[in-house]
Every structure is written in C-alpha cells, then in structure tokens.
Design a protein around this motif. Structure first.
Motif, short mmCIF file in Angstrom:
data_model
loop_
_atom_site.label_atom_id
_atom_site.label_comp_id
_atom_site.label_asym_id
_atom_site.label_seq_id
_atom_site.Cartn_x
_atom_site.Cartn_y
_atom_site.Cartn_z
N GLY A 7 73.25 19.25 17.57
CA GLY A 7 71.96 19.09 16.90
C GLY A 7 71.85 17.67 16.35
O GLY A 7 72.69 17.26 15.55
N GLY A 9 69.29 16.16 14.66
CA GLY A 9 68.28 15.91 13.62
C GLY A 9 68.88 15.00 12.57
O GLY A 9 69.92 14.35 12.80
N SER A 10 68.26 14.95 11.40
CA SER A 10 68.74 13.97 10.42
C SER A 10 70.15 14.27 9.93
O SER A 10 71.00 13.38 9.88
CB SER A 10 67.77 13.83 9.25
N TRP A 11 70.45 15.53 9.62
CA TRP A 11 71.77 15.82 9.07
C TRP A 11 72.84 15.84 10.17
O TRP A 11 73.96 15.39 9.97
CB TRP A 11 71.75 17.11 8.26
N GLY A 12 72.50 16.34 11.35
CA GLY A 12 73.46 16.32 12.45
C GLY A 12 73.86 14.89 12.78
O GLY A 12 75.05 14.58 12.95
N TYR A 48 64.81 10.32 13.65
CA TYR A 48 65.22 11.00 12.42
C TYR A 48 65.79 10.06 11.36
O TYR A 48 65.67 10.33 10.17
CB TYR A 48 66.27 12.08 12.74
N VAL A 78 71.85 22.84 13.73
CA VAL A 78 70.46 23.22 14.04
C VAL A 78 69.93 24.07 12.88
O VAL A 78 70.71 24.60 12.08
CB VAL A 78 70.38 24.01 15.38
N ALA A 80 68.59 27.01 10.44
CA ALA A 80 69.16 28.34 10.25
C ALA A 80 68.55 29.40 11.17
O ALA A 80 69.27 30.20 11.77
CB ALA A 80 68.98 28.76 8.78
N ASN A 137 73.92 16.30 -0.33
CA ASN A 137 74.10 15.40 0.81
C ASN A 137 72.77 15.12 1.51
O ASN A 137 72.55 15.55 2.64
CB ASN A 137 75.09 16.02 1.82
N GLU A 281 63.95 24.34 5.12
CA GLU A 281 64.54 25.67 5.31
C GLU A 281 64.05 26.72 4.31
O GLU A 281 63.94 27.90 4.62
CB GLU A 281 66.07 25.59 5.21
N1 LIG Z 1 68.64 16.63 6.26
C1 LIG Z 1 69.46 16.77 5.24
O1 LIG Z 1 69.49 15.93 4.34
C2 LIG Z 1 70.37 17.95 5.18
C3 LIG Z 1 70.14 19.08 5.94
N2 LIG Z 1 70.98 20.16 5.85
C4 LIG Z 1 70.77 21.34 6.63
O2 LIG Z 1 71.13 21.05 7.97
C5 LIG Z 1 70.37 21.87 8.86
C6 LIG Z 1 69.77 20.99 9.93
O3 LIG Z 1 68.91 20.09 9.24
P1 LIG Z 1 68.39 18.72 9.77
O4 LIG Z 1 69.30 18.05 10.70
O5 LIG Z 1 68.04 17.95 8.56
O6 LIG Z 1 67.06 19.23 10.52
P2 LIG Z 1 66.05 18.42 11.40
O7 LIG Z 1 64.75 19.11 11.32
O8 LIG Z 1 66.12 16.96 11.02
O9 LIG Z 1 66.67 18.56 12.87
C7 LIG Z 1 66.91 19.80 13.49
C8 LIG Z 1 67.68 19.59 14.77
O10 LIG Z 1 67.93 20.84 15.39
C9 LIG Z 1 67.48 20.80 16.75
N3 LIG Z 1 67.07 22.15 17.17
C10 LIG Z 1 67.73 22.91 18.06
N4 LIG Z 1 67.11 24.08 18.24
C11 LIG Z 1 66.03 24.07 17.47
C12 LIG Z 1 64.99 24.99 17.25
N5 LIG Z 1 64.93 26.17 17.89
N6 LIG Z 1 64.03 24.67 16.38
C13 LIG Z 1 64.06 23.47 15.73
N7 LIG Z 1 65.04 22.55 15.91
C14 LIG Z 1 66.02 22.84 16.78
C15 LIG Z 1 66.36 19.78 16.74
O11 LIG Z 1 66.15 19.26 18.04
C16 LIG Z 1 66.92 18.74 15.78
O12 LIG Z 1 67.83 17.91 16.46
C17 LIG Z 1 69.33 22.61 7.99
O13 LIG Z 1 69.77 23.91 7.75
C18 LIG Z 1 69.32 21.82 6.70
O14 LIG Z 1 69.02 22.65 5.58
C19 LIG Z 1 72.06 20.15 5.01
C20 LIG Z 1 72.35 19.05 4.27
C21 LIG Z 1 71.53 17.85 4.28
#
Ligand SMILES: NC(=O)C1=CN([C@@H]2O[C@H](COP(=O)(O)OP(=O)(O)OC[C@H]3O[C@@H](n4cnc5c(N)ncnc54)[C@H](O)[C@@H]3O)[C@@H](O)[C@H]2O)C=CC1
Ligand SMILES: O=C(CO)COP(=O)(O)O
Length: 337
Positions: A7, A9-12, A48, A78, A80, A137, A281
């Motif tokens: 994944g 996205g920003s945190w990945g 991201y 990804v 939840a 984080n 989320e």
């Molecule tokens: N962004 C942050 O600062 C932080 C996020 N988190 C958690 O990490 C998890 C991921 O968050 P982010 O990377 O920030 O999310 P994001 O929205 O920035 O990215 C989500 C990633 O998941 C992928 N993905 C795969 N299947 C998907 C689907 N069916 N629907 C949507 N996206 C899909 C997307 O392509 C994208 O690369 C969340 O649960 C978030 O709460 C935890 C700590 C920090």
C-alpha cells in the motif's frame, strides 16, 4: 531480512522510507503500475507525499507476486475496510513464516473485528506472527524525519523486539508492547475522537473544548479496551493519549480535517470530496466502534454522537446540546474513567 510494504498511500510510503532508512531491504507495493514506475524513476510519491525524497534503495512494484515472494516482513498499509479483500489477493504469495504488521487504525464494519483478527483469519497465520504498529505518527512529519516514537505490539515479545530493530532510525523510535488489543482499540477510537475535535474546531470552539473531548475520549477508549481485554496502561502511552493528542490537534490529520468541514456546515459528500481520496478511517469506524461498545455494553457517548452526525444526519449543534444535556455524573466510576 526483506520487507514489503503493501500500500503506497501516505503512511505506507512513509513507513517504507523508515524501513529503508533503518537499513532494511524494502519494496513498496502500489496498486497502480504507473505510480510504481514514477516512484522508481523520481524517488518521490507526489500523489501522497509531495516534496519528500525517498531513499534510492527503496524500490516500488505493482506486481503482487514479485513484491511478496520471499518477504520476511509484510506490512499491511491499506485502509481498514479494504484489508480483507486485499489480503485474500496477497494470501497465495505469503511465506509461511512471514511476520505480518498492521498499520491500519480501524475496526471492520461487517464483522467488528480488529485488524490483527482479520489478518489471522484471512492469512491463516497464528497471532504470534502478527504485529501492530501504532502511535502518534502523522505520515508527513515522519517522512520529513521529524523525531517521533511509535509502539510495535505483538503477543510474541521477541518478535516485537526484532521488529523494533528493523524500524529503528535516528528519527523514529519504536517501543515494544505485548498488548495488541489495547493498541488496536486505541488506534481505532482516536480517529473517531479526532472527528469530534475537528467538528468542535469547525464550529469555532477553543482549547478547553478540545482538551475536554480528548480527555473524555480517552475515558471512552479505556472503557472499551478494558472490556475487550486490553490493558489500561497501554492507553496512558503512545498508542492512547499520545496518538489522541497528535491526531486531535494537528491540521495534518485527515480525520480532524474531515470533522472540521462538518463543523463548518459541509455535508458528508462535501467533506469526502475535500479529502481528495485519502482515507479518514473514523468515518466508517465510528459505526463499528459504536456497535462494539453496544456488544460489550460500554458507554461511549462521544463516539455515538460522531456516528449520529456522520450517518444519521444529526446536526453538529444538536450533538453538542445532547452531549452537554446528559445527566451529570462523577468523573471516575468503579476505578474506571
Ligand atoms: N496517514 C497517516 O498519517 C497515518 C495513517 N495510518 C493508518 O494507515 C492506514 C493507511 O492509511 P494511509 O496510507 O494514510 O491511507 P491513504 O488513503 O493515504 O492510502 C491508502 C492506500 O491503500 C491503497 N488501497 C488498496 N486497496 C484499497 C481500497 N480498496 N480502497 C482504498 N485504498 C486502497 C491505496 O491505493 C493507497 O495506496 C489507515 O488505516 C490509517 O488510519 C496510521 C498512522 C498514520
Ligand atoms: O493516525 C494518524 C496519526 O497517528 C493519522 O491520522 P489521520 O488518519 O487522521 O490523518
């Protein structure tokens, strides 16, 4: 050891940068081939984390089999509610003895399961092979190399300690914990409380209101976590109050920002559009956390109010009046807040 972060996205992306900076050979899996190509060519993920340069030893791939084959550490990054479907696709390519780390902060709406439970069920791995990384984080700050600490929780302490070394850099400091339940409940509920803080700030309320919501939100988190089997001290740490403070205070938080739009009078659709496709989320987890609280007969009035605003059309002003109009009570009841 080879790691893969599933994944981009920003945190990945930020987590893959941490692992690479810590000297771990890391691949970042992207859903879109075009994004993987751009990351490999430019060493940035402009979608991201614009302006962040990624380490040159971090490679991206959109090929699930290529990314997962031979990976000792699989980081699930990804959202939840999409973890179950994504994991089903990844399952055939997972090594039997791989460690799986969950980054997602949410409760599955269809089952009320925590993310580590979803991983255990779908990937069919024992709980000792599953860890949770959580704490204050905000992705952009971590990607910029600003100092931060985190918690790596696993029922197998020696595995948590191994992960602690793999994620340890000069700017990112992991602590171990064996209380997976407390860490996961803390991460899921703080997103809901951040929505409430955003709503309050959108309405124009100040720091007293913010501190009240954070503190009473922590009380709700402790009640739910204790009922499910978590330890109270976990929530006095980074996975509880630490993450609440960061997320509820920062304009970088997607959940807080989403709530602020609602507090300013935006509709759910308008708030969703303003999030530009990034996940908040708490919007979905407020429903599953409310249902989990009902299941365990735990009182969570702030969470219920957020759920009613997001899903039952309750105006924010009515939620405020109804919360303040409740019967008065002692701050602490039978040992718990
Ligand atoms: N962004 C942050 O600062 C932080 C996020 N988190 C958690 O990490 C998890 C991921 O968050 P982010 O990377 O920030 O999310 P994001 O929205 O920035 O990215 C989500 C990633 O998941 C992928 N993905 C795969 N299947 C998907 C689907 N069916 N629907 C949507 N996206 C899909 C997307 O392509 C994208 O690369 C969340 O649960 C978030 O709460 C935890 C700590 C920090
Ligand atoms: O979990 C986070 C910080 O620890 C990020 O919060 P948001 O998902 O609200 O941006």
């Amino acid at each position: 050891m080879r790691a893969v972060v599933m994944g981009a996205g920003s945190w990945g992306t930020a987590t893959a940068k941490v692992l690479s900076d810590a000297g771990t050979d890391t691949t970042l899996w992207c859903r879109r081939e075009e994004l993987a190509d751009r990351i490999n060519e430019s060493h940035t993920n402009a979608d991201y984390l614009a302006g962040i340069t990624l380490p040159s030893n971090l490679t991206a791939s959109s090929d699930i089999a290529h990314a997962l084959t031979g990976a000792d550490l699989v980081v699930c990054a990804v959202p939840a509610q999409s973890l179950r479907d994504n994991l089903s696709d990844w399952r055939p390519h997972l090594s039997d003895d791989a460690t799986l780390v969950s980054l997602a902060k949410g409760i599955e709406t269809s089952t009320l399961m925590r993310m580590s439970e979803v991983i255990a069920e779908v990937a069919e791995v024992p709980s000792e092979q599953i860890a949770v990384l959580t704490g204050p984080n905000l992705a952009r700050e971590v990607a910029e190399g600003q100092p931060a600490a985190t918690v790596i929780a696993c029922t197998d302490l020696s595995r948590a300690e191994q992960l602690q070394q793999m994620f340890n850099t000069g700017y990112f400091r992991p602590y171990t914990n064996t209380d997976v339940i407390g860490c996961e409940i803390g991460g899921a509920v703080k997103n809901v409380i951040a929505l409430a803080c955003g709503m309050a700030s959108g309405v124009g309320f100040g720091q007293n209101t913010l501190a009240t919501i954070i503190t009473r939100g922590l009380a709700e988190t402790i009640r739910l976590s204790s009922a499910v089997g978590g330890q109270i001290e976990t929530l006095a740490g980074l996975a509880g109050i630490g993450d609440l403070v960061a997320t509820c205070s920062s304009p970088l938080s997607r959940n807080r920002t989403f709530g602020a739009h609602l507090g300013q009078g935006a509709t759910m659709e308008e708030a969703q559009a303003a999030a530009s496709g990034q996940v908040a989320e708490g919007v979905k987890s407020c429903t599953s956390v409310t249902a989990l609280a009902e299941k365990y007969q735990v009182s969570m009035p702030l969470t219920e109010a957020v759920n009613s605003v997001c899903h039952d059309g309750l105006p924010v002003a009515d939620a405020v009046s109804s919360l303040l109009g409740r019967k008065t009570k002692p701050e602490f009841r039978s040992g718990h807040a």
